[in-house]
Design an enzyme around this catalytic site. Structure first.
Site, short mmCIF file in Angstrom:
data_model
loop_
_atom_site.label_atom_id
_atom_site.label_comp_id
_atom_site.label_asym_id
_atom_site.label_seq_id
_atom_site.Cartn_x
_atom_site.Cartn_y
_atom_site.Cartn_z
N TYR A 1 0.85 -1.19 0.00
CA TYR A 1 0.00 0.00 0.00
C TYR A 1 0.88 1.23 0.00
O TYR A 1 1.81 1.34 0.80
CB TYR A 1 -0.90 -0.01 1.24
CG TYR A 1 -1.77 1.21 1.38
CD1 TYR A 1 -2.87 1.41 0.54
CD2 TYR A 1 -1.52 2.16 2.36
CE1 TYR A 1 -3.68 2.53 0.68
CE2 TYR A 1 -2.33 3.28 2.52
CZ TYR A 1 -3.41 3.45 1.67
OH TYR A 1 -4.21 4.55 1.81
N LYS B 1 6.16 9.69 8.18
CA LYS B 1 5.98 9.21 9.54
C LYS B 1 7.06 9.75 10.49
O LYS B 1 6.90 10.81 11.07
CB LYS B 1 5.90 7.68 9.57
CG LYS B 1 4.67 7.15 8.79
CD LYS B 1 4.48 5.68 8.98
CE LYS B 1 3.31 5.14 8.18
NZ LYS B 1 1.99 5.56 8.63
N ASP C 1 9.53 2.88 -1.32
CA ASP C 1 8.59 3.55 -0.42
C ASP C 1 9.03 3.25 1.01
O ASP C 1 8.76 2.18 1.56
CB ASP C 1 7.17 3.03 -0.68
CG ASP C 1 6.13 3.74 0.18
OD1 ASP C 1 6.53 4.42 1.14
OD2 ASP C 1 4.93 3.60 -0.11
#
Length: 433
Positions: free
Chosen positions: A144, A267, A239
């Site tokens: 994802y 994050k 990613d």
């Protein structure tokens, strides 16, 4: 455990917010029951609006590597906002932060700050297409990368939990140039490149997957991607929104020895604030506007409060003499607790872990891709989740997510986890009988 106020808030929220939440997995759809509405956090602990205390093993889905309300991060954010919340103009802190990111991540020579992991991925893909002049994108099933249209052709995380292979509202045209391949299947990637190599702009991959649960790359898999991209002229996008600054100082790419062309980050670099980035080789990044023709902009990009928090968090990580050894030790204790408790209770589990990032799959088979992840007993995970919640441990409310531990997860916290885990696994056996 009293959850009266959380239940009342959820009842009101569903009439005001779709599903009552602002991100799907928070709704507890994968585990059932009432979502807990959180009021505050400190270190490895958080408290809900009803006053219940939980050992937090989610960490805001990864950003809180120092724990909740880390004093230096709080102080930096407060000082920054006192000088102004946003300017829409460059600041000195942005330059310093960019320099620090470049120093931490070997493959990144230039970096652009954005507001979310989704925005970083969206921008990285546009950049790869603009740089190569090609359209097609290779993506892996179960990985994802945010709610980008082209990448919702297949997804993990909340979408996997809800059994949705893609999202309504994504047009066929948006997904037409996305080529889907099973994670860890190097032969399948080679086949795709043999057929479409000259049309492929980029391969995007989580170097350690986290949104089908934690799944590590098998030996040679990432090396194959790097080699295929190099030979075909495609961009390799790692990613690292989850893994960046978590599994190693330079991210998974430093840990695993893989050099991407473009990296997405998020994050941890925001210190708990909305901040992300994408970066890479100088010649590639110089294609981004205003240096080049690939357009990307954002009113709040480089927000001074988020940058201050991110800088403070990275500074604290750098100052900790054994940060990554400590995090790995906490992850190792969690893994051992899950395995030993399950074994004692006769419950089949597989635990995948990379440092302080791990997932307990309720299956007795190895989990190496999305297909094997989906063999997990999600009903049993839901039962385990609630057993742990009742004992004061907050786990991801989905089988297909990762646990994230922090530097605040010391001996006391991990002992608490171990005791709750032993009791919860035993409760599964009692319930089954």
């Amino acid at each position: 455990m009293n959850t009266t106020i959380s239940s009342e808030l959820m009842a009101e929220a569903v009439g005001l917010i779709p599903g009552g939440v602002n991100s799907p997995v928070r709704a507890f759809g994968g585990v059932g029951g009432t979502p807990r509405f959180m009021a505050r956090g400190q270190g490895a602990w958080m408290w809900d609006v009803d006053g219940n205390r939980y050992l937090d093993c989610v960490g805001s889905w990864g950003p809180l590597i120092l724990g909740h309300a880390y004093p230096a991060v709080v102080k930096a954010a407060q000082a920054a906002v006192a000088d102004g919340s946003s300017f829409g103009a460059p600041t000195e802190a942005e330059v310093s932060f960019a320099r620090e990111i470049v120093e931490w991540v070997p493959s990144v020579e230039m970096v652009r700050l954005v507001n979310s992991g989704t925005e970083a991925v969206l921008s990285a893909i546009r950049l790869a297409r603009g740089f190569t002049g090609r359209d097609k994108l290779v993506k892996f099933e179960g990985c994802y990368h945010g709610h980008v249209d082209a990448l919702l052709a297949s997804a993990g995380s909340g979408l996997a939990t809800f059994g949705l292979p893609s999202s309504p509202g994504v047009t066929k045209a948006a997904a037409a140039d996305t080529l889907l391949v099973p994670y860890n299947d190097a032969a399948a990637v080679e086949k795709v490149f043999a057929e479409y190599g000259s049309e492929i702009a980029a391969v995007i991959v989580e170097p350690v997957a986290g949104n089908m649960g934690t799944v590590l790359p098998e030996p040679g898999f990432l090396e194959t991607l790097r080699d295929l991209c190099t030979r075909s002229g495609a961009m390799l996008i790692l990613d690292e929104v989850m893994t960046g600054f978590r599994v190693a100082a330079g991210g998974a790419q430093a840990l695993l020895g893989i050099t991407p062309d473009i990296t997405t980050m998020g994050k941890i670099i925001g210190g708990g604030f909305p901040l992300a980035a994408y970066g890479g080789r100088r010649d590639v990044m110089n294609c981004v506007s205003p240096a080049g023709p690939v357009y990307q902009a954002g009113t709040l990009s480089g927000n001074p409060v988020a940058v201050a928090a991110g800088r403070a968090q990275l500074a604290a990580m750098k100052a900790h003499p054994d940060a990554y050894a400590f995090l790995d030790s906490a992850g190792e204790r969690a893994e051992a607790a899950l395995l030993s408790s399950a074994r004692a209770a006769g419950v089949p589990v597989t635990v995948n872990r990379c440092g302080s990032m791990l997932t307990c799959f309720f299956t007795n088979q190895p989990v190496t891709d999305f297909a094997s992840a989906k063999q997990s007993d999600t009903a049993r995970y839901a039962t385990f989740f609630h057993a742990m919640l009742d004992r004061g441990v907050y786990l991801p409310p989905s089988q297909f997510e990762a646990f994230f531990l922090s530097l605040a997860h010391g001996d006391e916290e991990m002992s608490f986890f171990e005791a709750a885990c032993k009791s919860s696994m035993a409760a599964l056996t009692r319930e089954a009988s």
